[in-house]
Scaffold this motif. Structure first.
Motif, PDB file in Angstrom:
ATOM      1  N   GLY A 167       0.843  -1.196   0.000  1.00 36.17           N
ATOM      2  CA  GLY A 167       0.000   0.000   0.000  1.00 36.17           C
ATOM      3  C   GLY A 167       0.872   1.237   0.000  1.00 36.17           C
ATOM      4  O   GLY A 167       1.706   1.426  -0.884  1.00 36.17           O
ATOM      5  N   TYR A 168       0.709   2.086   1.030  1.00 35.55           N
ATOM      6  CA  TYR A 168       1.504   3.309   1.142  1.00 35.55           C
ATOM      7  C   TYR A 168       2.721   3.134   2.059  1.00 35.55           C
ATOM      8  O   TYR A 168       3.412   4.106   2.356  1.00 35.55           O
ATOM      9  N   THR A 169       2.976   1.911   2.481  1.00 37.98           N
ATOM     10  CA  THR A 169       4.075   1.657   3.406  1.00 37.98           C
ATOM     11  C   THR A 169       5.288   1.108   2.676  1.00 37.98           C
ATOM     12  O   THR A 169       5.182   0.128   1.928  1.00 37.98           O
ATOM     13  N   ASP A 170       6.440   1.745   2.892  1.00 37.30           N
ATOM     14  CA  ASP A 170       7.697   1.250   2.316  1.00 37.30           C
ATOM     15  C   ASP A 170       8.187   0.051   3.117  1.00 37.30           C
ATOM     16  O   ASP A 170       8.236   0.094   4.350  1.00 37.30           O
ATOM     17  N   VAL A 171       8.566  -0.990   2.408  1.00 36.62           N
ATOM     18  CA  VAL A 171       9.137  -2.175   3.044  1.00 36.62           C
ATOM     19  C   VAL A 171      10.369  -2.583   2.247  1.00 36.62           C
ATOM     20  O   VAL A 171      10.290  -2.811   1.047  1.00 36.62           O
ATOM     21  N   HIS A 172      11.510  -2.656   2.925  1.00 36.51           N
ATOM     22  CA  HIS A 172      12.730  -3.105   2.259  1.00 36.51           C
ATOM     23  C   HIS A 172      12.817  -4.618   2.373  1.00 36.51           C
ATOM     24  O   HIS A 172      12.621  -5.184   3.451  1.00 36.51           O
ATOM     25  N   LEU A 173      13.111  -5.246   1.248  1.00 39.18           N
ATOM     26  CA  LEU A 173      13.105  -6.706   1.165  1.00 39.18           C
ATOM     27  C   LEU A 173      14.459  -7.185   0.663  1.00 39.18           C
ATOM     28  O   LEU A 173      14.920  -6.786  -0.403  1.00 39.18           O
ATOM     29  N   LEU A 174      15.102  -8.032   1.449  1.00 39.09           N
ATOM     30  CA  LEU A 174      16.406  -8.570   1.089  1.00 39.09           C
ATOM     31  C   LEU A 174      16.236  -9.864   0.301  1.00 39.09           C
ATOM     32  O   LEU A 174      15.475 -10.754   0.711  1.00 39.09           O
ATOM     33  N   GLY A 175      16.933  -9.948  -0.822  1.00 43.20           N
ATOM     34  CA  GLY A 175      16.927 -11.165  -1.621  1.00 43.20           C
ATOM     35  C   GLY A 175      18.305 -11.791  -1.594  1.00 43.20           C
ATOM     36  O   GLY A 175      19.268 -11.200  -2.087  1.00 43.20           O
ATOM     37  N   TYR A 176      18.418 -12.979  -0.999  1.00 42.84           N
ATOM     38  CA  TYR A 176      19.713 -13.656  -0.857  1.00 42.84           C
ATOM     39  C   TYR A 176      19.823 -14.822  -1.828  1.00 42.84           C
ATOM     40  O   TYR A 176      18.855 -15.570  -2.040  1.00 42.84           O
ATOM     41  N   GLY A 177      21.021 -14.979  -2.404  1.00 43.69           N
ATOM     42  CA  GLY A 177      21.278 -16.132  -3.255  1.00 43.69           C
ATOM     43  C   GLY A 177      20.617 -16.075  -4.615  1.00 43.69           C
ATOM     44  O   GLY A 177      20.518 -17.091  -5.301  1.00 43.69           O
ATOM     45  N   ILE A 178      20.178 -14.895  -5.031  1.00 41.76           N
ATOM     46  CA  ILE A 178      19.512 -14.776  -6.326  1.00 41.76           C
ATOM     47  C   ILE A 178      20.504 -14.982  -7.472  1.00 41.76           C
ATOM     48  O   ILE A 178      21.711 -14.782  -7.320  1.00 41.76           O
ATOM     49  N   ASP A 179      19.975 -15.369  -8.623  1.00 44.31           N
ATOM     50  CA  ASP A 179      20.766 -15.493  -9.842  1.00 44.31           C
ATOM     51  C   ASP A 179      21.203 -14.092 -10.269  1.00 44.31           C
ATOM     52  O   ASP A 179      20.361 -13.240 -10.588  1.00 44.31           O
ATOM     53  N   LEU A 180      22.490 -13.838 -10.282  1.00 35.71           N
ATOM     54  CA  LEU A 180      22.994 -12.499 -10.578  1.00 35.71           C
ATOM     55  C   LEU A 180      22.860 -12.125 -12.052  1.00 35.71           C
ATOM     56  O   LEU A 180      23.091 -10.967 -12.416  1.00 35.71           O
ATOM     57  N   ASP A 181      22.475 -13.066 -12.884  1.00 34.25           N
ATOM     58  CA  ASP A 181      22.237 -12.778 -14.299  1.00 34.25           C
ATOM     59  C   ASP A 181      20.754 -12.615 -14.603  1.00 34.25           C
ATOM     60  O   ASP A 181      20.366 -12.479 -15.769  1.00 34.25           O
ATOM     61  N   ASN A 182      19.932 -12.624 -13.569  1.00 35.69           N
ATOM     62  CA  ASN A 182      18.486 -12.477 -13.740  1.00 35.69           C
ATOM     63  C   ASN A 182      18.155 -11.078 -14.270  1.00 35.69           C
ATOM     64  O   ASN A 182      18.582 -10.063 -13.708  1.00 35.69           O
ATOM     65  N   ASP A 183      17.400 -11.008 -15.343  1.00 30.81           N
ATOM     66  CA  ASP A 183      17.094  -9.732 -16.007  1.00 30.81           C
ATOM     67  C   ASP A 183      16.361  -8.764 -15.090  1.00 30.81           C
ATOM     68  O   ASP A 183      16.622  -7.555 -15.104  1.00 30.81           O
ATOM     69  N   TYR A 184      15.425  -9.274 -14.295  1.00 31.83           N
ATOM     70  CA  TYR A 184      14.637  -8.393 -13.438  1.00 31.83           C
ATOM     71  C   TYR A 184      15.535  -7.632 -12.469  1.00 31.83           C
ATOM     72  O   TYR A 184      15.416  -6.405 -12.329  1.00 31.83           O
ATOM     73  N   PHE A 185      16.437  -8.334 -11.833  1.00 31.61           N
ATOM     74  CA  PHE A 185      17.289  -7.686 -10.840  1.00 31.61           C
ATOM     75  C   PHE A 185      18.416  -6.876 -11.491  1.00 31.61           C
ATOM     76  O   PHE A 185      18.885  -5.897 -10.908  1.00 31.61           O
TER      77      PHE A 185
END
Length: 297
Positions: free
Chosen positions: A71-89
């Protein structure tokens, strides 16, 4: 005991100071064995950090800190171990940076209207030199003798009880939803971001939840139904009571527990790498986290 810190930022973050090489050197001096580079919406420095860590025997876990919204609340989300070649990131920073820059201009307008302060946006952006201009603007504003008698500023001027770091504390204290300084920034949806992290082979951990979910039944319901893997229970932004609350919450709902300093360097001078309010051995949490990370991969 494996000393660790799973949340820190490099010069690739908009508010980070040190290069990956410098971070590794600091980690060595602190005796840390496991760390994670979690820059804001950015993975540019992670491969370099992993290579440098391998050279000196420090395990570097790939990570990112995603800007998200409930909604209107900021939430920081940590992503660990993700594929570093992933297009989205790989493209996430470009998507969020433009929104953040536009929001800064609107926040300056709100500050001028409410407090009568003078803000030279062009000069601030030039001085920021590609980094987060909010820090530069707040530093000038709270150090300006003309504004130090403003009641809302008293806790953030040099020596005030919320002056370290003043830009961060002022933002969280005075600029959130419900305040006349609030500016809505449509960041990626929290639930969708959890899914993106999982699709990239990673674990989704809520960063420094502090008051966002603290004894808030409505927000807790969203958190627990989102599919997140864990909570950064121990953080420099938490009170001791909040640290214990989030540790117990994670244990009750079988979520992973992580710990992170959110080390930035000069922008948050009181925060030291490897320190986050934990006074006992958290190795068992780290090992469980690493086991889940291995399984996710």
């Amino acid at each position: 005991m494996n000393r660790f810190d799973l949340h820190m930022h490099s010069c690739y973050s908009s508010d980070g100071q040190f290069t990956p090489k410098e971070l590794i050197e600091i980690a060595q001096k602190k005796g840390l064995k496991t760390i994670a580079l979690s820059d804001h919406d950015c993975i540019s420095g992670v491969k370099e950090m992993i290579r440098l860590g391998n050279e000196v025997g420090i395990e570097v876990i790939p990570a990112i800190e995603c800007s998200t919204s409930i909604g209107y609340t900021d939430v920081h989300l940590l992503g660990y171990g993700i594929d570093l070649d992933n297009d989205y990131f790989q493209n996430l920073l470009e998507k969020t940076q433009v929104k953040s820059r536009n929001a800064f201009s609107t926040r300056c307008d709100r500050l001028r209207a409410k407090y009568g302060v003078e803000i030279d946006e062009e000069a601030i952006l030039k001085e920021a030199n590609g980094k987060n201009p909010w820090f530069v603007m707040c530093t000038h504003m709270f150090n300006d003798p003309r504004y130090q008698a403003i009641p809302d500023f008293k806790d953030y001027i040099p020596g005030g009880k919320r002056s370290d770091p003043a830009p961060v504390n002022f933002f969280w204290d005075k600029c959130q939803y419900g305040s006349d300084l609030f500016v809505y920034v449509p960041m990626p949806d929290f639930l969708e971001s959890v899914q993106k992290i999982h699709e990239a082979g990673g674990l989704a951990i809520v960063a420094h939840p502090f008051t966002t979910f603290y004894k808030n039944d409505e927000m807790l319901k969203i958190l627990l139904e989102s599919g997140v893997d864990g909570i950064e229970a121990y953080s420099n932004y938490h009170t001791p009571e909040q640290n214990v609350y989030y540790e117990n919450l994670a244990k009750e709902h079988h979520l992973l527990i992580t710990c992170g300093s959110d080390f930035h360097g000069e922008k948050k001078p009181s925060i030291q790498m490897g320190e986050y309010g934990l006074e006992k051995d958290g190795s068992v949490w780290l090992e469980r986290f690493k086991e889940k990370l291995k399984a996710a991969r």
